[in-house]
Write a protein that holds these residues in place. Structure first.
Motif, PDB file in Angstrom:
ATOM      1  N   GLU A 121       0.839  -1.199   0.000  1.00 40.46           N
ATOM      2  CA  GLU A 121       0.000   0.000   0.000  1.00 40.46           C
ATOM      3  C   GLU A 121       0.878   1.254   0.000  1.00 40.46           C
ATOM      4  O   GLU A 121       1.742   1.412   0.853  1.00 40.46           O
ATOM      5  N   GLU A 122       0.640   2.102  -1.000  1.00 35.49           N
ATOM      6  CA  GLU A 122       1.365   3.366  -1.101  1.00 35.49           C
ATOM      7  C   GLU A 122       0.417   4.459  -1.582  1.00 35.49           C
ATOM      8  O   GLU A 122      -0.320   4.257  -2.549  1.00 35.49           O
ATOM      9  N   GLY A 123       0.427   5.587  -0.887  1.00 31.63           N
ATOM     10  CA  GLY A 123      -0.425   6.702  -1.292  1.00 31.63           C
ATOM     11  C   GLY A 123      -1.895   6.362  -1.294  1.00 31.63           C
ATOM     12  O   GLY A 123      -2.653   6.887  -2.115  1.00 31.63           O
ATOM     13  N   GLY A 124      -2.305   5.492  -0.380  1.00 28.64           N
ATOM     14  CA  GLY A 124      -3.707   5.108  -0.295  1.00 28.64           C
ATOM     15  C   GLY A 124      -4.135   4.072  -1.319  1.00 28.64           C
ATOM     16  O   GLY A 124      -5.309   3.684  -1.359  1.00 28.64           O
ATOM     17  N   LYS A 125      -3.203   3.591  -2.151  1.00 25.39           N
ATOM     18  CA  LYS A 125      -3.525   2.591  -3.162  1.00 25.39           C
ATOM     19  C   LYS A 125      -2.778   1.294  -2.874  1.00 25.39           C
ATOM     20  O   LYS A 125      -1.616   1.318  -2.472  1.00 25.39           O
ATOM     21  N   ARG A 126      -3.462   0.179  -3.095  1.00 26.11           N
ATOM     22  CA  ARG A 126      -2.835  -1.128  -2.899  1.00 26.11           C
ATOM     23  C   ARG A 126      -2.529  -1.741  -4.263  1.00 26.11           C
ATOM     24  O   ARG A 126      -3.371  -1.704  -5.168  1.00 26.11           O
TER      25      ARG A 126
END
Length: 234
Positions: A112-117
């Motif tokens: 998960e990075e920047g609210g995206k998986r």
């Protein structure tokens, strides 16, 4: 019966005879082991009579202890990678080891990075954490051909020229597919019988016998030569 590898999180349905054969013990010994959900130490895998739950697999995967395991930060993230091929996420007061899973022939985890998986190949995470990059165009490969083993000792960076040179001599190897018995669709693929046998916890001869129709395939599907599948179903 089910054979679970706590180092890779790979689960395989196998017969009592097959498990006894690869573990080098009697069928009665494997039966007793399965009743208590014990570990077959010769192959470092757990034996289950019934299919284990996700929670059971997670517990066994997390409980593995590796002597000399080293954790390093993965790029500029809150994740760390282990030289034994594991990934964990750091929270404020605790950590959580991610459970990898197989997608096609590769082991992947969700990052998960920047609210995206997003899914990332486990071997790429380990390589980016522990192996030096040259020109950024190298391929990450598994030294022993086992895509489930993502430890730093089993992966390497190679130029595309080196990969072509190493695989060129294997062009005569027959690819193997696993076919769903109900839908007759291909659910897994390997470039050779040896790799298929290695990742399916069986001997090379046993895999060949299944592809050649000498032995009845398992409940999970039919092992076939890719060329035979294309001839029959394409």
């Amino acid at each position: 019966m089910w054979l679970y590898d706590p180092c890779t999180n790979i689960l395989k349905e196998m017969s009592l005879n097959e498990i006894a054969e690869i573990n080098g013990t009697s069928e009665s010994s494997i039966s007793r082991m399965a009743k208590r959900r014990g570990k077959a130490k010769n192959i470092n895998c757990y034996v289950f009579k019934e299919k284990p739950t996700l929670a059971e697999k997670r517990k066994l995967y997390n409980s593995e202890i590796y002597q000399g395991e080293v954790w390093k930060r993965y790029e500029n993230t809150c994740y760390e990678a282990s030289n034994f091929g594991r990934v964990r996420k750091n929270y404020k007061t605790t950590t959580a080891i991610l459970l990898p899973y197989k997608k096609k022939k590769y082991m992947v985890v969700k990052i998960e990075e920047g609210g995206k998986r997003e899914e990332r190949r486990l071997r790429d995470i380990i390589a980016d954490t522990f192996l030096k990059k040259e020109d950024g165009k190298e391929c990450v490969v598994h030294k022993n051909g086992n895509y489930g083993d993502c430890s730093v000792w089993n992966i390497a960076r190679m130029s595309r020229t080196e990969v072509a040179r190493k695989t060129g001599g294997k062009s005569r190897s027959q690819a193997v597919v696993l076919v769903d018995q109900r839908t007759l669709e291909v659910v897994d693929w390997w470039e050779s019988a040896r790799k298929a046998a290695l990742e399916s916890f069986m001997s090379h001869q046993a895999l060949n016998d299944r592809c050649n129709g000498k032995v009845q395939s398992r409940k999970e599907g039919y092992f076939m030569w890719e060329s035979d599948y294309e001839e029959v179903f394409a």
